[in-house]
Design a protein around this motif. Structure first.
Motif, mmCIF file in Angstrom:
data_model
loop_
_atom_site.group_PDB
_atom_site.id
_atom_site.type_symbol
_atom_site.label_atom_id
_atom_site.label_comp_id
_atom_site.label_asym_id
_atom_site.label_seq_id
_atom_site.Cartn_x
_atom_site.Cartn_y
_atom_site.Cartn_z
ATOM 1 N N SER A 96 61.401 -106.558 64.686
ATOM 2 C CA SER A 96 60.871 -106.322 63.348
ATOM 3 C C SER A 96 59.876 -105.175 63.383
ATOM 4 O O SER A 96 60.194 -104.060 62.996
ATOM 5 C CB SER A 96 60.226 -107.597 62.788
ATOM 6 O OG SER A 96 59.767 -107.365 61.493
ATOM 7 N N CYS A 97 58.664 -105.414 63.892
ATOM 8 C CA CYS A 97 57.593 -104.425 63.710
ATOM 9 C C CYS A 97 57.750 -103.181 64.572
ATOM 10 O O CYS A 97 57.334 -102.094 64.180
ATOM 11 C CB CYS A 97 56.243 -105.081 64.000
ATOM 12 S SG CYS A 97 56.001 -105.474 65.751
ATOM 13 N N GLY A 98 58.299 -103.306 65.758
ATOM 14 C CA GLY A 98 58.390 -102.164 66.677
ATOM 15 C C GLY A 98 57.025 -101.763 67.235
ATOM 16 O O GLY A 98 56.879 -100.703 67.839
ATOM 17 N N ALA A 132 54.601 -104.197 68.857
ATOM 18 C CA ALA A 132 53.977 -105.264 69.656
ATOM 19 C C ALA A 132 53.074 -106.162 68.814
ATOM 20 O O ALA A 132 52.031 -106.604 69.275
ATOM 21 C CB ALA A 132 53.206 -104.672 70.840
ATOM 22 N N ILE A 133 53.485 -106.429 67.573
ATOM 23 C CA ILE A 133 52.670 -107.279 66.694
ATOM 24 C C ILE A 133 53.422 -108.544 66.278
ATOM 25 O O ILE A 133 52.863 -109.637 66.290
ATOM 26 C CB ILE A 133 52.256 -106.491 65.417
ATOM 27 C CG1 ILE A 133 51.334 -105.341 65.798
ATOM 28 C CG2 ILE A 133 51.558 -107.414 64.411
ATOM 29 C CD1 ILE A 133 51.094 -104.356 64.681
ATOM 30 N N CYS A 134 54.698 -108.415 65.925
ATOM 31 C CA CYS A 134 55.397 -109.569 65.330
ATOM 32 C C CYS A 134 55.907 -110.555 66.378
ATOM 33 O O CYS A 134 56.145 -111.717 66.078
ATOM 34 C CB CYS A 134 56.559 -109.088 64.463
ATOM 35 S SG CYS A 134 57.962 -108.474 65.413
ATOM 36 N N GLY A 135 56.095 -110.099 67.614
ATOM 37 C CA GLY A 135 56.512 -110.996 68.693
ATOM 38 C C GLY A 135 57.998 -111.323 68.712
ATOM 39 O O GLY A 135 58.424 -112.197 69.453
ATOM 40 N N CYS A 169 60.730 -109.408 69.553
ATOM 41 C CA CYS A 169 61.706 -108.627 70.335
ATOM 42 C C CYS A 169 61.729 -108.988 71.818
ATOM 43 O O CYS A 169 62.269 -108.226 72.622
ATOM 44 C CB CYS A 169 61.439 -107.137 70.175
ATOM 45 S SG CYS A 169 59.879 -106.645 70.923
ATOM 46 N N CYS A 223 59.748 -103.740 72.627
ATOM 47 C CA CYS A 223 59.180 -102.578 71.923
ATOM 48 C C CYS A 223 57.952 -102.027 72.636
ATOM 49 O O CYS A 223 57.465 -100.959 72.309
ATOM 50 C CB CYS A 223 58.834 -102.925 70.475
ATOM 51 S SG CYS A 223 57.444 -104.055 70.303
HETATM 52 S S1 FES Z 1 59.428 -105.719 67.395
HETATM 53 FE FE1 FES Z 1 57.596 -106.768 66.844
HETATM 54 S S2 FES Z 1 56.721 -107.225 68.749
HETATM 55 FE FE2 FES Z 1 58.422 -106.009 69.288
#
Ligand code: FES
Ligand code: SF4
Ligand code: SF4
Length: 318
Positions: free
Chosen positions: A54-56, A58-61, A63, A75
């Motif tokens: 999702s976020c790309g 390192a925030i949404c967790g 990937c 990411c």
């Molecule tokens: S895409 Fe969100 S933490 Fe890697």
């Protein structure tokens, strides 16, 4: 640009139910992350490849995957760091069941988080008009745990979860520490008692994998040690893990060594007949192999020196 082979786990229960690996060759652009490699493969080579992101940033967790056998946040990881003999192997997170390709069912992970009641339980009679403030010093006690992004990398690589699916797991323990050490929460003892139940904090074997794999400062093993320290300090001793600690302290403090006849019995509980009977097969095996410790325990040479170290550490602890 040198070419790299991405060896990726594929599994699609609806159309291709036999798990297999599929290889994709691609030149590695300098500075490209693993997630951007996956995006390129999906956009340019195979639109059916399934993974989460999702976020790309390192925030949404979302990937996290396993690269060359270990969980990473894709990411946040440079693809070049993962190349081994020209190959990067990607698998779904461990200790999960696969939904499709690299996408896994994280429901057991979320269930473990819910178990620790991850919300603040403040004094119900205290109704501030605005937010509940905290000093900077108090906040620092929970600073590490608050950085958890719920990626599941620690869950994937936890050795205890591999053998005990009921183990609460490192992320939930980090989350529990966040509320046990929150000075605005009034349920500290209840939380410590719940987390000290079987399959809880005392079942961690301190292997450290969770902290090694954690992509943030949450580093669960450190939080697990803090929970255990709090449990000992708050007198939550009615469980085999805490009794084990007390038994260690007693025998080392008295005789300078572990009394391996006393420690298991004290840990299980002197009046716990089923637990004591459960120790018998191990005891008999030790006897059979000549590994049983002497029945009458002795002290180490220079035990007075050990006692001095012990009492200094007790003073320091207090
Ligand atoms: S895409 Fe969100 S933490 Fe890697
Ligand atoms: S330190 Fe404990 S919680 Fe962390 S991975 Fe090892 S066994 Fe699991
Ligand atoms: S503790 Fe670390 S590895 Fe585990 S879920 Fe949180 S951020 Fe991910």
């Amino acid at each position: 640009m040198s070419k790299v082979t991405f060896r990726i786990f594929r599994f699609d229960p609806a159309n291709d139910p036999t798990p297999r690996y599929q290889e994709y060759e691609m030149p590695l652009e300098p500075g490209i992350t693993l997630l951007n490699c996956l995006n390129k493969i999906k956009a340019e080579k195979d639109a059916t490849l399934t993974y989460r992101m999702s976020c790309g940033s390192a925030i949404c967790g979302s990937c996290a995957v396993r690269a060359n056998g270990h969980a990473i946040l894709s990411c946040k990881t440079q693809a070049s760091e993962l190349v081994k003999d020209g190959v990067i192997q990607l698998d779904p997170l461990g200790n999960t069941s696969v939904i499709r390709d690299l996408a896994v069912d994280l429901e057991p992970f979320w269930a473990s988080i819910r178990k620790v009641k991850p919300w603040l339980m403040p004094d119900a009679t205290d109704n501030p008009e605005k937010e509940r403030l905290q000093s900077q010093e108090d906040y620092l006690k929970i600073d590490h745990a608050t950085t958890c992004i719920m990626c599941g990398a620690c869950w994937s690589d936890c050795n205890v979860l591999e053998v005990d699916k009921k183990f609460i797991g490192p992320a939930a323990l980090a989350k529990a520490q966040r509320f046990i050490y929150d000075t605005r929460d009034v349920k500290t003892i209840d939380r410590l008692e719940e987390i000290s139940e079987p399959h809880g904090v005392w079942d961690c074997t301190h292997c450290g994998e969770c902290s090694t794999r954690c992509p943030t400062d949450a580093r669960p093993l450190g939080r697990i040690e803090e929970i255990k320290q709090a449990a000992m300090a708050e007198g939550v001793h009615g469980n085999s893990g805490a009794r084990h600690v007390l038994a260690f302290r007693e025998t080392v403090g008295k005789r300078g060594l572990l009394d391996e006849n006393y420690v298991p019995v004290r840990s299980v509980g002197f009046l716990n007949i089923p637990g004591l009977l459960g120790l018998m097969p191990v005891g008999l095996r030790m006897l059979w192999r000549g590994k049983n410790p002497p029945v009458i325990p002795h002290s180490v040479d220079k035990v007075e020196e050990v006692k001095k170290i012990y009492s200094r550490s007790e003073e320091f602890r207090k």
